[in-house]
Design a protein around this motif. Structure first.
Motif, short mmCIF file in Angstrom:
data_model
loop_
_atom_site.label_atom_id
_atom_site.label_comp_id
_atom_site.label_asym_id
_atom_site.label_seq_id
_atom_site.Cartn_x
_atom_site.Cartn_y
_atom_site.Cartn_z
N ASN A 53 -18.09 102.45 66.54
CA ASN A 53 -19.16 103.44 66.64
C ASN A 53 -18.72 104.70 67.36
OD1 ASN A 53 -21.51 101.82 65.52
ND2 ASN A 53 -20.79 100.45 67.14
N HIS A 76 -11.86 104.77 71.93
CA HIS A 76 -12.92 105.13 70.96
C HIS A 76 -12.32 105.73 69.69
CE1 HIS A 76 -12.33 109.20 72.63
NE2 HIS A 76 -12.89 109.65 71.52
N ARG A 107 -19.94 105.72 70.93
CA ARG A 107 -21.31 106.19 71.13
C ARG A 107 -22.32 105.07 71.34
NH1 ARG A 107 -20.81 111.05 66.62
NH2 ARG A 107 -19.74 112.51 68.01
N THR A 108 -21.81 103.86 71.58
CA THR A 108 -22.67 102.73 71.89
C THR A 108 -22.77 102.56 73.39
OG1 THR A 108 -22.00 101.59 69.87
CG2 THR A 108 -23.02 100.25 71.58
N MET A 121 -22.72 100.70 76.62
CA MET A 121 -22.13 99.44 77.05
C MET A 121 -22.38 99.26 78.54
SD MET A 121 -18.52 99.58 74.92
CE MET A 121 -18.27 97.80 74.96
N ASP A 136 -14.94 101.10 71.82
CA ASP A 136 -15.99 101.05 70.79
C ASP A 136 -15.57 101.88 69.59
OD1 ASP A 136 -18.54 100.78 69.53
OD2 ASP A 136 -19.21 102.64 70.48
#
Length: 244
Positions: A65, A33, A68-69, A71, A62
């Motif tokens: 973002n 991330h 913070r998405t 999945m 990710d």
């Protein structure tokens, strides 16, 4: 009374080195991330220099973002990704003659694992299979904590200084009203109440029980360093020791 104070670092924050002088534990981003091999190395060296406990901070793949998405991934994929990220950071820690102490998932992975038993189990298994001596850090009272305990891991229940709480003890999702506490005085009062009394005022005005074993400071906040100093001062005034 004592409390662990942790910060998520290696995520591009400008105050990482200074924050390490104020916390007792750090959770270092492992490249999915945020962060990369170089930031991991720098963060580990700084953590060893300041004598703080080092933890892996694995997240969803990710970067766009910041993890913070939401999945939806098979549990075995999450198991493999957690094992991969933890192992990468542990290799750097070992090369610098340090010791990896704990694992704390990041962002949406953390939030989903707090409520999803299968996801929580996948993360806990990855931590156990890498090193059963590692501490698993998760939201107080969450499925992740329960999964770690079922698998025989030492767990550390976490509370948040600057996040709003729902009636069931879960965090208010980001983007919803009350998710973030921007007033320092309110955040300080909430943190002290959780640490001293084991309870938190929810966005509905009720009280929820929480077991505070570690407090998270978000290192990517605009005034993270200033708030960290204020929180340490408040702990000192209350006779609360900060220890990993």
């Amino acid at each position: 009374m004592k409390i662990d104070l942790n910060a998520d670092l290696g995520e591009g924050g400008q105050a990482d080195a200074e924050l390490m002088t104020l916390v007792s534990s750090v959770n270092i981003a492992c490249g999915f991330h945020a962060g990369d091999a170089q930031t991991m190395l720098v963060s580990v060296r700084n953590a060893i220099k300041h004598g703080v406990a080092i933890g892996a901070h694995p997240g969803f793949p990710d970067r766009e973002n910041f993890g913070r998405t939401a999945m939806v991934l098979p549990p075995e994929t999450v198991y493999a990704q957690t094992l991969y990220q933890t192992g990468a950071l542990d290799a750097i820690v070992r090369a610098q003659h340090g010791v990896l102490r704990h694992v704390k998932p990041h962002g949406m992975l953390y939030n989903m694992a707090a409520q999803d038993p299968a996801l929580a189990d996948a993360i806990a298994r990855a931590v156990r299979d890498h090193n059963p001596q590692l501490i698993l850090v998760g939201l107080a009272g969450s499925e992740l904590i329960r999964a770690g305990q079922r698998l025989g891991l030492v767990t550390r229940q976490e509370v948040f200084a600057d996040r709003g709480y729902q009636q069931d003890g879960s965090l208010v999702p980001r983007g919803q009203p009350g998710a973030l506490i921007t007033d320092d005085a309110q955040a300080l009062a909430q943190t002290l109440d959780m640490v001293r009394s084991g309870r938190v005022k929810t966005i509905n005005g009720t009280q929820a029980n929480v077991q505070a074993e570690t407090v998270c400071l978000h290192g990517d906040g605009e005034h993270a360093l200033l708030f960290a100093r204020r929180l340490r001062a408040a702990f000192a005034e209350q006779g609360i020791l900060v220890r990993a």
